[in-house]
Design an enzyme around this catalytic site. Structure first.
Site, short mmCIF file in Angstrom:
data_model
loop_
_atom_site.label_atom_id
_atom_site.label_comp_id
_atom_site.label_asym_id
_atom_site.label_seq_id
_atom_site.Cartn_x
_atom_site.Cartn_y
_atom_site.Cartn_z
N GLU A 59 0.81 -1.23 0.00
CA GLU A 59 0.00 0.00 0.00
C GLU A 59 0.84 1.27 0.00
O GLU A 59 0.44 2.29 -0.54
CB GLU A 59 -0.96 0.03 1.18
N PHE A 90 -11.82 -6.75 14.12
CA PHE A 90 -10.75 -7.27 13.28
C PHE A 90 -10.38 -6.26 12.21
O PHE A 90 -11.23 -5.71 11.53
CB PHE A 90 -11.21 -8.59 12.63
N GLN A 91 -9.10 -6.00 12.09
CA GLN A 91 -8.55 -5.03 11.14
C GLN A 91 -9.12 -3.63 11.31
O GLN A 91 -9.28 -2.88 10.35
CB GLN A 91 -8.74 -5.52 9.70
N LYS A 130 -17.59 -0.21 6.00
CA LYS A 130 -18.12 -1.21 5.09
C LYS A 130 -19.64 -1.12 4.93
O LYS A 130 -20.17 -1.29 3.84
CB LYS A 130 -17.72 -2.61 5.57
N MET A 174 24.50 8.16 2.48
CA MET A 174 24.37 9.46 3.12
C MET A 174 24.60 9.36 4.62
O MET A 174 25.23 10.24 5.22
CB MET A 174 22.98 10.05 2.84
#
Ligand SMILES: Cc1ncc(C[n+]2csc(CCOP(=O)(O)OP(=O)(O)O)c2C)c(N)n1
Lengths: 179, 566
Positions: free
Chosen positions: B50, B112-113, B162, B479
């Site tokens: 993502e 959940f999630q 949802k 760096m």
């Protein structure tokens, strides 16, 4: 402390959107600004709330606070009231435990500061209410120190400009555009 | 017409002109994916992480000046997107990210999630929404796009539970949807613009300090005209590169920590500093108390919050860069007959600058054998005639790209300037390539950074994007190693890439072209070979010198004038 370091009362008109207080508080935390006191409630327009907050800092910080508040999308108007001619006050509730011999003294303080008793528990535990500027409520608290203070609740200062200034910003509905 | 929320989202996106988005599915966003399946108007790019979806949307936005769009699921999908949001937020990139959320009735129950995505992203988005009622959805989408691309642009997130995706309501034509009006600035105050010109006019050592806001406002032409009329030197920030042609003789190149000696000397010594869409970032100012001490400052910015934040400003100009420069140009043109005199007035300033340029020009050394990073970038510049879109990751390779790929036009440069996000470059390149299928897109990366989103080779193969990934492989987190060498007495703590994949084989395993250059003579060959490929990504492993440092360098915390040349 430098001379330009001072307390400021800032009032913020916000749209009554979900999470708006969290946005304001979060911005203060993220940028390291202070909040000394905070009061939030709807205005006469139910779509709009007013947040009054007391903060302190140097001029540059206060300027940044105002600008950063304006960056929040739900913020409609920000005003630093510190330099304005304002009425200011906070509500303070104090619960004191006294014996009968102290009653007179309590009444004297109530008299002097225009307070009142809002709850009386068996004449022994009194809940007192005062509406005064923050600096004065400090004084009142000091005066009440001779009793046993059980609990104190204060709202922090809220403020309003004196006199008849321009028509309040939010009396019109929030502008909507079709773009 | 009545639609369910998921469909309304898709229709509203189409209304905003979206035809491409980047995403990754999951449970809480399934209804939306189902609608995507049925819609043929929106192309979905399936990334492999993502974070990459958001960076790709970011790259897409930077080169096309249209908001990028990303779609992720709840919980881990959304938290993976956070780095991308923060990156875009710091660089003011217009973007709309939509995240699925658990059912509204489950929010707050540690479902959940579930993650408090609105809470987590509050400080790295310009604004965010939790949709609580499907009837708000169309307005929120329209408002999100408006906010993302107006004023100071930035990412906006929409968290969509949802059940809201399932709820039905009436879908309305876009022009019937009202959004809330916002403060918008067009051109700065006319009096202030006049004052700005009065101040510039009496300057003997003026400087234009140009930042990313000029690119975002698409004000290059106006800037060019101002520079041409006045002959004032132009220096750019990392984000401002390309706003003014880097090869122009009025350009002093880049400012700041790894900017040119002459740009940094000019900003230290100037008497009037005109900041245009820049924000006095610490990488530009160095030690604030020593920064451009003798100058009076004009600051043009659309965000009042940027003005006076770091340095005191004599003349604040709050407004859109393009509109404000247009207004300024009108005033300047009224004085056209005095401009020749003005050019003479600043002539000794130019001589001083030319002296600085002679003292420390931007050069590098390239021997006969070992490849230096600067040489690779220089060759890319020559062989693409400076016409490619460049993206980078973060580190030495980023600074060398900024120094040696002389950006002549805007919207051809994607780099994470504000947040400094390793892993940004490759997904951003995919996004940029999909926005401009005909242009050459090159991602300059390091052996450390590329591994932060290397999985996107799969995405690039799937979409046949012929992005060139040039890994400047110095076997170090270069760096960081440079700082350890210079400021920690060579104590190289955890900066050596002791294990690296064989990048050529790795590329080939995905179906990409893998090439390697080990000596100077290979460089042109592999670049030319890569430029021929049109149907798949190319990974080039440039085996470069190990311990080269980026110079010039303003030591961290030091004054700009303490700049070290080598
Ligand atoms: C996500 C992330 N983690 C850590 C850093 C700190 N950091 C800045 S530059 C750098 C080294 C990058 O190494 P490499 O990609 O090999 O590039 P080089 O400097 O060698 O060109 C690191 C670790 C960062 N910028 N971003």
């Amino acid at each position: 402390m430098e001379d330009n370091y001072s307390k400021h009362t800032i009032t913020v008109l916000v749209e009554n959107e979900f999470g708006v207080l969290a946005r304001i508080a979060g911005m203060f935390a993220a940028r390291g600004f202070n909040i000394d006191a905070l009061a939030v409630a709807p205005t006469e327009n139910s779509k709009i709330s007013r947040v009054t907050l007391v903060t302190h800092g140097h001029e540059r910080i206060i300027e940044q606070i105002v600008k950063q508040l304006y960056r929040l999308v739900d913020v409609l108007k920000v005003q630093d009231l510190s330099d304005e001619d304002c009425v200011r006050c906070e509500l303070m509730l104090v619960k004191v435990s006294i014996d009968s011999s102290q009653k007179e003294k309590v009444f004297a303080i109530l008299e002097e500061y225009g307070g009142r008793i809002v709850d009386d528990y068996q004449g022994k535990i009194l809940t007192l209410e005062f509406v005064k500027e923050h600096e004065v409520t400090e004084e009142i608290l000091a005066a009440l120190k001779s009793f046993k203070i059980l609990e104190t609740v204060r709202t922090g200062n809220i403020a309003m400009q004196k006199g008849g200034h321009e028509e309040a910003f939010y009396s019109a509905d929030i502008n909507e555009i079709n773009e | 017409m009545k639609y369910r929320g998921a469909r309304i989202l898709i229709e509203a996106l189409k209304d905003e002109g979206v035809d491409l988005l980047f995403g990754y599915p999951g449970g809480a966003i399934l209804h939306v994916y189902d609608e995507l399946f049925k819609s043929s108007d929106i192309h979905h790019v399936l990334v492999r992480h993502e974070q990459a979806a958001v960076h790709a949307a970011d790259g897409y936005a930077r080169v096309s000046n249209r908001p990028g769009v990303a779609l992720v699921t709840s919980g881990p999908g959304a938290t993976n997107a956070v780095t991308g949001l923060a990156t875009a937020y710091m660089d003011s990139i217009p973007m709309v990210v939509i995240s699925g959320q658990v059912h509204s009735f489950a929010i707050g129950n540690d479902a959940f999630q579930e993650a408090d995505v609105v809470g987590i992203t509050r400080s790295c988005t310009k604004h965010n929404y939790l949709v609580k009622d499907v009837r708000d959805l169309q307005r929120i989408v329209k408002e999100a796009f408006f906010l993302a691309s107006s004023g100071r642009p930035g990412p906006v997130l929409i968290d969509l539970p949802k059940d809201i995706q399932e709820h039905e309501c009436e879908y309305l034509p876009r022009d019937q949807i009202k959004i809330r009006k916002r403060r918008l600035y067009s051109e700065a105050d006319a009096d202030k613009i006049q004052q700005a010109w009065e101040l510039l006019k009496q300057a003997r050592k003026p400087l234009l300090y140009v930042g990313g806001g000029t690119v975002l406002s698409q004000a290059s032409l106006e800037l060019m005209e101002l520079a041409r009329l006045t002959k004032i030197p132009v220096a750019m920030t990392l984000m401002g590169l390309g706003a003014f042609p880097g090869t122009d003789e009025q350009s002093l190149g880049m400012l700041g920590m790894h900017g040119t000696y002459f740009a940094n000397m000019a900003i230290t010594d100037c008497d009037v500093l005109f900041s245009i869409g820049a924000r006095f970032d610490d990488r530009v100012t160095g030690k604030l108390s020593e920064f451009s001490k003798h100058s009076q400052k004009i600051h043009l910015d659309i965000d009042p919050g940027n003005i006076g934040k770091c340095v005191d400003i004599e003349i604040p100009l709050i407004g859109d860069v393009k509109q404000s420069l247009k207004a300024l140009l009108k005033i300047v043109k009224k004085d056209e007959n005095t401009l020749t005199q003005y050019h003479q007035q600043i002539d000794s300033w130019w001589q001083q600058i030319r002296d600085w340029q002679k003292k420390a020009p931007m050069t590098y050394e390239q021997g006969e054998k070992d490849i230096t990073a600067q040489y690779v970038i220089d060759r890319f510049y020559r062989l693409t005639k400076g016409e490619a879109i460049l993206t980078t990751d973060v580190g030495q390779h980023q600074m060398w790209t900024a120094q040696f790929y002389h950006f002549d036009s805007p919207h051809a440069w994607c780099t994470s300037g504000g947040l400094g996000t390793m892993g940004y470059g490759f997904p951003a390149a995919i996004g940029a390539q999909l926005a401009h299928p005909k242009k050459k897109v090159i991602c300059i990366s390091g052996d450390g950074s590329i591994q932060m989103n290397i999985q996107e080779l799969a995405t690039a193969i799937e979409w046949k994007t012929p992005v060139i990934i040039a890994i400047l492989n110095n076997r170090f987190l270069g760096m960081v190693r440079q700082w350890q060498e210079l400021f920690y007495d060579h104590r190289y703590s955890e900066v050596e890439m002791k294990v690296l994949p064989d990048f050529v084989k790795l590329a080939e395993s995905y179906g990409a072209v893998g090439l390697r250059a080990q000596v100077k003579g290979d460089v042109d060959k592999v670049i030319q070979q890569a430029l021929q490929v049109t149907d798949r990504p190319v990974v080039i492993d440039f085996v470069t010198t190990l311990e080269d440092n980026v110079y010039p360098m303003v030591p961290a915390g030091g004054a700009v004038s303490d700049i070290v040349l080598a």
